[in-house]
Write a protein that holds these residues in place. Structure first.
Motif, mmCIF file in Angstrom:
data_model
loop_
_atom_site.group_PDB
_atom_site.id
_atom_site.type_symbol
_atom_site.label_atom_id
_atom_site.label_comp_id
_atom_site.label_asym_id
_atom_site.label_seq_id
_atom_site.Cartn_x
_atom_site.Cartn_y
_atom_site.Cartn_z
ATOM 1 N N GLY A 82 -31.157 -35.260 0.525
ATOM 2 C CA GLY A 82 -31.642 -34.991 -0.822
ATOM 3 C C GLY A 82 -32.657 -36.013 -1.285
ATOM 4 O O GLY A 82 -33.605 -35.691 -2.008
ATOM 5 N N GLY A 83 -32.476 -37.268 -0.848
ATOM 6 C CA GLY A 83 -33.410 -38.318 -1.233
ATOM 7 C C GLY A 83 -34.783 -38.160 -0.628
ATOM 8 O O GLY A 83 -35.765 -38.688 -1.164
ATOM 9 N N ILE A 84 -34.880 -37.447 0.497
ATOM 10 C CA ILE A 84 -36.186 -37.259 1.141
ATOM 11 C C ILE A 84 -36.638 -35.801 1.054
ATOM 12 O O ILE A 84 -37.580 -35.401 1.741
ATOM 13 C CB ILE A 84 -36.147 -37.694 2.620
ATOM 14 N N SER A 85 -36.003 -35.006 0.203
ATOM 15 C CA SER A 85 -36.287 -33.569 0.171
ATOM 16 C C SER A 85 -37.724 -33.265 -0.229
ATOM 17 O O SER A 85 -38.361 -32.378 0.358
ATOM 18 C CB SER A 85 -35.312 -32.865 -0.777
ATOM 19 N N PHE A 86 -38.254 -33.977 -1.227
ATOM 20 C CA PHE A 86 -39.619 -33.674 -1.673
ATOM 21 C C PHE A 86 -40.666 -34.079 -0.638
ATOM 22 O O PHE A 86 -41.542 -33.268 -0.303
ATOM 23 C CB PHE A 86 -39.894 -34.323 -3.023
ATOM 24 N N PRO A 87 -40.647 -35.298 -0.104
ATOM 25 C CA PRO A 87 -41.610 -35.592 0.962
ATOM 26 C C PRO A 87 -41.423 -34.705 2.191
ATOM 27 O O PRO A 87 -42.398 -34.379 2.870
ATOM 28 C CB PRO A 87 -41.364 -37.071 1.290
ATOM 29 N N LEU A 88 -40.191 -34.294 2.483
ATOM 30 C CA LEU A 88 -39.979 -33.369 3.599
ATOM 31 C C LEU A 88 -40.683 -32.049 3.333
ATOM 32 O O LEU A 88 -41.330 -31.475 4.224
ATOM 33 C CB LEU A 88 -38.481 -33.143 3.807
ATOM 34 N N TYR A 89 -40.593 -31.573 2.104
ATOM 35 C CA TYR A 89 -41.258 -30.323 1.738
ATOM 36 C C TYR A 89 -42.777 -30.457 1.848
ATOM 37 O O TYR A 89 -43.466 -29.546 2.315
ATOM 38 C CB TYR A 89 -40.865 -29.928 0.316
ATOM 39 N N LEU A 90 -43.313 -31.598 1.432
ATOM 40 C CA LEU A 90 -44.762 -31.784 1.444
ATOM 41 C C LEU A 90 -45.322 -32.018 2.847
ATOM 42 O O LEU A 90 -46.405 -31.527 3.181
ATOM 43 C CB LEU A 90 -45.143 -32.968 0.550
ATOM 44 N N LEU A 91 -44.613 -32.772 3.664
ATOM 45 C CA LEU A 91 -45.174 -33.229 4.941
ATOM 46 C C LEU A 91 -44.922 -32.291 6.102
ATOM 47 O O LEU A 91 -45.636 -32.363 7.114
ATOM 48 C CB LEU A 91 -44.607 -34.613 5.279
ATOM 49 N N HIS A 92 -43.925 -31.415 6.010
ATOM 50 C CA HIS A 92 -43.578 -30.642 7.206
ATOM 51 C C HIS A 92 -44.700 -29.702 7.629
ATOM 52 O O HIS A 92 -44.908 -29.473 8.818
ATOM 53 C CB HIS A 92 -42.269 -29.880 6.980
ATOM 54 N N GLY A 93 -45.455 -29.156 6.667
ATOM 55 C CA GLY A 93 -46.519 -28.220 7.011
ATOM 56 C C GLY A 93 -47.620 -28.844 7.862
ATOM 57 O O GLY A 93 -47.911 -28.364 8.970
ATOM 58 N N PRO A 94 -48.269 -29.935 7.383
ATOM 59 C CA PRO A 94 -49.300 -30.568 8.210
ATOM 60 C C PRO A 94 -48.780 -31.054 9.557
ATOM 61 O O PRO A 94 -49.497 -30.959 10.563
ATOM 62 C CB PRO A 94 -49.768 -31.736 7.331
ATOM 63 N N LEU A 95 -47.553 -31.559 9.602
ATOM 64 C CA LEU A 95 -47.025 -32.047 10.874
ATOM 65 C C LEU A 95 -46.688 -30.896 11.824
ATOM 66 O O LEU A 95 -46.836 -31.031 13.039
ATOM 67 C CB LEU A 95 -45.782 -32.908 10.626
ATOM 68 N N MET A 96 -46.259 -29.768 11.302
ATOM 69 C CA MET A 96 -46.019 -28.615 12.164
ATOM 70 C C MET A 96 -47.329 -28.088 12.747
ATOM 71 O O MET A 96 -47.388 -27.688 13.917
ATOM 72 C CB MET A 96 -45.309 -27.502 11.376
ATOM 73 N N ARG A 97 -48.385 -28.080 11.943
ATOM 74 C CA ARG A 97 -49.664 -27.539 12.412
ATOM 75 C C ARG A 97 -50.391 -28.485 13.349
ATOM 76 O O ARG A 97 -51.383 -28.094 13.964
ATOM 77 C CB ARG A 97 -50.550 -27.196 11.213
#
Length: 459
Positions: free
Chosen positions: A339-354
């Motif tokens: 939960g503490g990293i939920s927002f950066p996880l939401y923001l960063l996963h897209g660029p890192l997946m691509r």
């Protein structure tokens, strides 16, 4: 979306586990399933419909509950319910304690800070994704047969001056139109911002009223959202505010055995409704039955997927609120860490997946890939690098997810504090700008109206 930072993952002491800690744990689970839904759209799009339409066969992950791995909209709905709950909880607690002035001050400060904690990180991730896009980091993703990667990967601009113009346009588009070509999941930030405004304006208007009146007002706003077909923002946010009102001063503590057990079947019902497919729901009996119910109870011409996801998310969250055992389970230290990293996880996963995930899964195949040829013997520009084998995905995806969590944790510890500092500086600037020119003003005492001061005449 409330952003909570945890410096470590040690087991929290009882004083650190708040009555609302379960919301952090549930938010962490929701963020992981949002990432899972995007992976599903890359490599298992067959999960989207509830059956194989041509044959009528049904795979395991097309069935209710199992298909939640690809139901991103259900977990986005949970974000909005928790937004309404967490963002209004403190103001409601203060208002019920009679500290209306403190409630208003807390409401104003939290609304200002929450805006900064949304805008600054989102802008930073957009700039980073834009820069790597111009360097060609997403080019491989455009050539793969992974649908979500190909559909959300931007192309480099023809020149750096044009690229700068494109960056400014996307930074504005995120908050004006809910669209960001460099980080597609940021579409949700504009609705989240609107949801925060719903909370702020509703509490601003009702903070000085009685709890019963405030609860009635929130119920009316919930019904209004239902009537106008707002199945994403209003329906979920006002449900979360009602939850906050019902959980003050403390969350419910059921005493009878039936009251302790009853939340569990309701939680199952919530997850069942969250499983409703956004399309092709007429193919199988269970989703067709829900569709027919939705035709009766929902307004016309609404997104059934949004409404069922929202209704399921609300039932699930209310079930957790009324179950002490579920609240304790969701307050687990590992879920609090997520939960503490939920927002950066939401923001960063897209660029890192691509970028990183794409090169990890498709890099080797790209070196030997031979596109199909057209009738004239030229390479087919529409040829795509095929999706890796099932075994390759099972071996390499855990490596990527580990890398993703490490990067997100580093971001939350090393980078997020700068956004907090920037937000605080902006708030201090907003509080002090122009004050120097108001010296001697009758409003210097902080009152809304001038205050007359009687002074004794010197003898």
């Amino acid at each position: 979306m409330t952003v909570v930072s945890f410096a470590d993952s040690r087991k929290p002491a009882p004083s650190r586990v708040r009555n609302s800690s379960w919301a952090d744990g549930l938010r962490g689970i929701a963020s992981v399933f949002v990432v899972s839904s995007h992976v599903t759209l890359c490599f298992a799009r067959y999960v989207v419909p509830p059956s194989f339409g041509e044959t009528g066969q049904i795979a395991l992950f097309q069935r209710p509950f199992f298909r939640l791995v690809g139901q991103g909209q259900a977990f986005v709905a949970i974000f909005f319910v928790l937004l309404g709950y967490v963002n209004s909880l403190k103001a409601v607690q203060l208002a019920r304690a009679g500290a209306v002035t403190d409630a208003l001050s807390s409401l104003a400060s939290s609304a200002f800070r929450r805006t900064g904690r949304l805008v600054f990180p989102a802008a930073a991730v957009t700039v980073i994704a834009w820069f790597f896009c111009q360097l060609g980091a997403f080019q491989l993703a455009l050539k793969t047969d992974a649908y979500w990667l190909r559909a959300t990967s931007p192309r480099p601009s023809p020149s750096w001056p044009v690229a700068i113009s494109d960056l400014v346009r996307q930074l504005i588009s995120t908050w004006f139109y809910g669209d960001n070509a460099y980080d597609q999941p940021q579409w949700a930030l504009l609705p989240l911002f609107k949801g925060s405004l719903y909370v702020f304006m509703t509490l601003l208007a009702t903070v000085n009223s009685t709890p019963k009146f405030r609860l009635l007002a929130e119920a009316i706003l919930y019904m209004w959202s239902w009537a106008i077909g707002d199945g994403l923002i209003g329906l979920n946010v006002f449900a979360g505010m009602i939850m906050a009102e019902l959980s003050v001063p403390n969350p419910p503590e059921p005493r009878s055995f039936l009251a302790r057990v009853l939340p569990y079947p309701f939680a199952v019902l919530g997850l069942y409704l969250c499983s409703f497919p956004d399309q092709y729901y007429e193919q199988v009996a269970w989703s067709r039955q829900l569709w027919q119910i939705g035709l009766v109870i929902f307004p016309q011409n609404v997104s059934m997927g949004r409404f069922f996801a929202g209704l399921g998310a609300q039932i699930l969250c209310f079930s957790v609120l009324y179950s002490p055992s579920m609240r304790r389970a969701l307050s687990n230290r590992y879920l609090l860490w997520l939960g503490g990293i939920s927002f950066p996880l939401y923001l960063l996963h897209g660029p890192l997946m691509r970028s990183v995930m794409t090169y990890l899964l498709f890099g080797r195949a790209a070196l030997t890939f031979q596109p199909a040829t057209l009738e004239d013997g030229t390479p087919d520009p529409e040829s795509l690098i095929p999706v890796p084998s099932f075994l390759t995905l099972w071996l390499l995806l855990p490596i990527f997810f580990t890398f993703l969590l490490v990067v997100v944790k580093w971001w939350s510890v090393r980078v997020e504090p700068y956004f907090g500092t920037a937000t605080n500086q902006l708030e201090n600037f907003a509080r002090s700008w122009g004050k120097g020119g108001l010296s001697g003003s009758p409003m210097q005492n902080g009152s809304l109206l001038p205050t007359a001061v009687a002074r004794k005449q010197a003898l």
